[in-house]
Scaffold this motif. Structure first.
Motif, short mmCIF file in Angstrom:
data_model
loop_
_atom_site.label_atom_id
_atom_site.label_comp_id
_atom_site.label_asym_id
_atom_site.label_seq_id
_atom_site.Cartn_x
_atom_site.Cartn_y
_atom_site.Cartn_z
N SER A 66 0.82 -1.21 0.00
CA SER A 66 0.00 0.00 0.00
C SER A 66 0.86 1.26 0.00
CB SER A 66 -0.95 0.00 1.20
OG SER A 66 -0.22 -0.07 2.40
N ASP A 67 2.10 1.13 -0.48
CA ASP A 67 2.98 2.31 -0.60
C ASP A 67 2.36 3.33 -1.53
OD1 ASP A 67 4.80 1.02 1.01
OD2 ASP A 67 6.16 0.48 -0.62
N LYS A 68 2.74 4.58 -1.35
CA LYS A 68 2.28 5.64 -2.23
C LYS A 68 2.91 5.45 -3.61
CE LYS A 68 2.08 10.58 -2.91
NZ LYS A 68 2.43 11.89 -2.42
N MET A 69 2.07 5.47 -4.63
CA MET A 69 2.55 5.31 -6.00
C MET A 69 2.94 6.67 -6.57
SD MET A 69 0.53 3.86 -9.35
CE MET A 69 -0.52 2.95 -8.27
N ILE A 70 4.11 6.72 -7.16
CA ILE A 70 4.57 7.93 -7.84
C ILE A 70 4.68 7.58 -9.31
CG2 ILE A 70 6.43 9.60 -8.08
CD1 ILE A 70 7.04 9.09 -5.08
N ILE A 71 3.93 8.30 -10.13
CA ILE A 71 3.95 8.01 -11.57
C ILE A 71 4.56 9.19 -12.32
CG2 ILE A 71 2.06 6.36 -11.52
CD1 ILE A 71 0.18 8.54 -12.48
N GLU A 72 5.16 8.85 -13.46
CA GLU A 72 5.80 9.86 -14.29
C GLU A 72 5.27 9.77 -15.71
OE1 GLU A 72 9.98 9.11 -13.90
OE2 GLU A 72 10.04 9.85 -11.84
N ASP A 73 5.51 10.81 -16.45
CA ASP A 73 5.08 10.88 -17.84
C ASP A 73 5.50 9.63 -18.61
OD1 ASP A 73 3.89 12.40 -20.02
OD2 ASP A 73 5.93 12.58 -20.80
N GLY A 74 4.56 9.00 -19.28
CA GLY A 74 4.83 7.82 -20.10
C GLY A 74 4.71 6.50 -19.37
N ASP A 75 4.49 6.53 -18.06
CA ASP A 75 4.33 5.28 -17.31
C ASP A 75 3.06 4.56 -17.75
OD1 ASP A 75 6.65 5.70 -15.91
OD2 ASP A 75 5.69 6.04 -13.97
N ILE A 76 3.07 3.25 -17.57
CA ILE A 76 1.93 2.41 -17.90
C ILE A 76 1.38 1.82 -16.62
CG2 ILE A 76 1.18 0.30 -19.08
CD1 ILE A 76 3.33 0.92 -21.18
N LEU A 77 0.06 1.84 -16.49
CA LEU A 77 -0.61 1.24 -15.34
C LEU A 77 -1.36 0.00 -15.83
CD1 LEU A 77 -2.29 4.52 -13.98
CD2 LEU A 77 -0.01 3.65 -13.47
N LEU A 78 -1.09 -1.14 -15.23
CA LEU A 78 -1.85 -2.36 -15.50
C LEU A 78 -2.81 -2.52 -14.34
CD1 LEU A 78 0.94 -4.83 -16.68
CD2 LEU A 78 -0.71 -3.58 -18.09
N ASP A 101 -13.61 -12.88 -12.72
CA ASP A 101 -14.24 -11.90 -11.84
C ASP A 101 -13.55 -10.54 -11.84
OD1 ASP A 101 -16.18 -13.74 -11.08
OD2 ASP A 101 -14.90 -14.57 -9.52
N PHE A 102 -12.60 -10.37 -12.76
CA PHE A 102 -11.86 -9.11 -12.87
C PHE A 102 -11.96 -8.57 -14.29
CE2 PHE A 102 -9.92 -10.91 -9.16
CZ PHE A 102 -9.50 -9.84 -8.41
N GLU A 103 -11.88 -7.25 -14.40
CA GLU A 103 -11.67 -6.57 -15.69
C GLU A 103 -10.23 -6.09 -15.66
OE1 GLU A 103 -14.41 -3.35 -16.01
OE2 GLU A 103 -16.14 -4.67 -16.23
N PHE A 104 -9.59 -6.08 -16.83
CA PHE A 104 -8.19 -5.69 -16.90
C PHE A 104 -8.03 -4.52 -17.87
CE2 PHE A 104 -8.45 -10.18 -15.84
CZ PHE A 104 -7.72 -10.20 -14.67
N HIS A 105 -7.21 -3.56 -17.47
CA HIS A 105 -6.99 -2.35 -18.26
C HIS A 105 -5.52 -2.02 -18.33
CE1 HIS A 105 -11.29 -1.22 -18.29
NE2 HIS A 105 -11.30 -1.88 -17.15
N SER A 106 -5.12 -1.47 -19.47
CA SER A 106 -3.80 -0.90 -19.65
C SER A 106 -4.01 0.61 -19.80
CB SER A 106 -3.13 -1.48 -20.89
OG SER A 106 -1.91 -0.82 -21.15
N VAL A 107 -3.31 1.38 -19.00
CA VAL A 107 -3.50 2.83 -18.99
C VAL A 107 -2.15 3.51 -19.17
CG1 VAL A 107 -4.25 4.81 -17.60
CG2 VAL A 107 -5.47 2.62 -17.42
N VAL A 108 -2.08 4.45 -20.08
CA VAL A 108 -0.87 5.25 -20.28
C VAL A 108 -1.11 6.60 -19.61
CG1 VAL A 108 0.65 6.36 -21.96
CG2 VAL A 108 -0.34 4.11 -22.46
N TYR A 109 -0.13 7.03 -18.80
CA TYR A 109 -0.22 8.32 -18.13
C TYR A 109 0.63 9.35 -18.84
CZ TYR A 109 0.68 11.96 -14.69
OH TYR A 109 0.81 13.18 -14.07
N ILE A 110 0.03 10.51 -19.12
CA ILE A 110 0.74 11.63 -19.76
C ILE A 110 0.56 12.87 -18.88
CG2 ILE A 110 0.94 13.08 -21.82
CD1 ILE A 110 -0.45 10.67 -23.31
N GLU A 111 1.66 13.48 -18.46
CA GLU A 111 1.59 14.68 -17.63
C GLU A 111 0.92 15.82 -18.35
OE1 GLU A 111 5.45 15.71 -16.11
OE2 GLU A 111 5.37 14.11 -14.64
#
Length: 111
Positions: A66-78, A101-111
């Protein structure tokens, strides 16, 4: 670029643009495995039971975190998003495949 594997409960709130695509569980597992082999995978799954389910699905250990997530430009979230509340998922678990019982997503983060 970092690949972050997470449950829906851990979705970040950083300002920016998120581009999401629904993916199959096979792609989810494959993307996670490739990122792990490359040393680019960080996992953020708060619930130990969900971590156990995703460990089985991906074929490698995913520890609850449960650590705090730090994301940067171009990171991918599964993202693994349960279709049901956890209590309902526990009841369904006896009758169906857990991965269904799950849905799965790929997410690209852009600042």
């Amino acid at each position: 670029m970092t690949v972050h594997l997470l449950s829906a409960a851990m979705i970040p709130t950083a300002d920016g643009t998120y581009r999401s695509s629904k993916i199959t569980r096979e792609l989810f597992s494959s993307y996670a495995s490739v990122a792990k082999l490359a040393g680019d995978l960080k996992t953020y799954v708060e619930c130990p039971e969900t971590a156990e389910i995703l460990s089985t699905l991906c074929g490698f250990e995913i520890e609850a975190n449960s650590d705090k997530m730090i994301i940067e430009d171009g990171d991918i979230l599964l993202i693994a998003k349960p279709k049901y509340r956890l209590v309902d998922l526990r009841q369904k678990r006896k009758a169906t495949s857990i991965a269904d019982d799950f849905e799965f997503h790929s997410v690209v983060y852009i600042e």
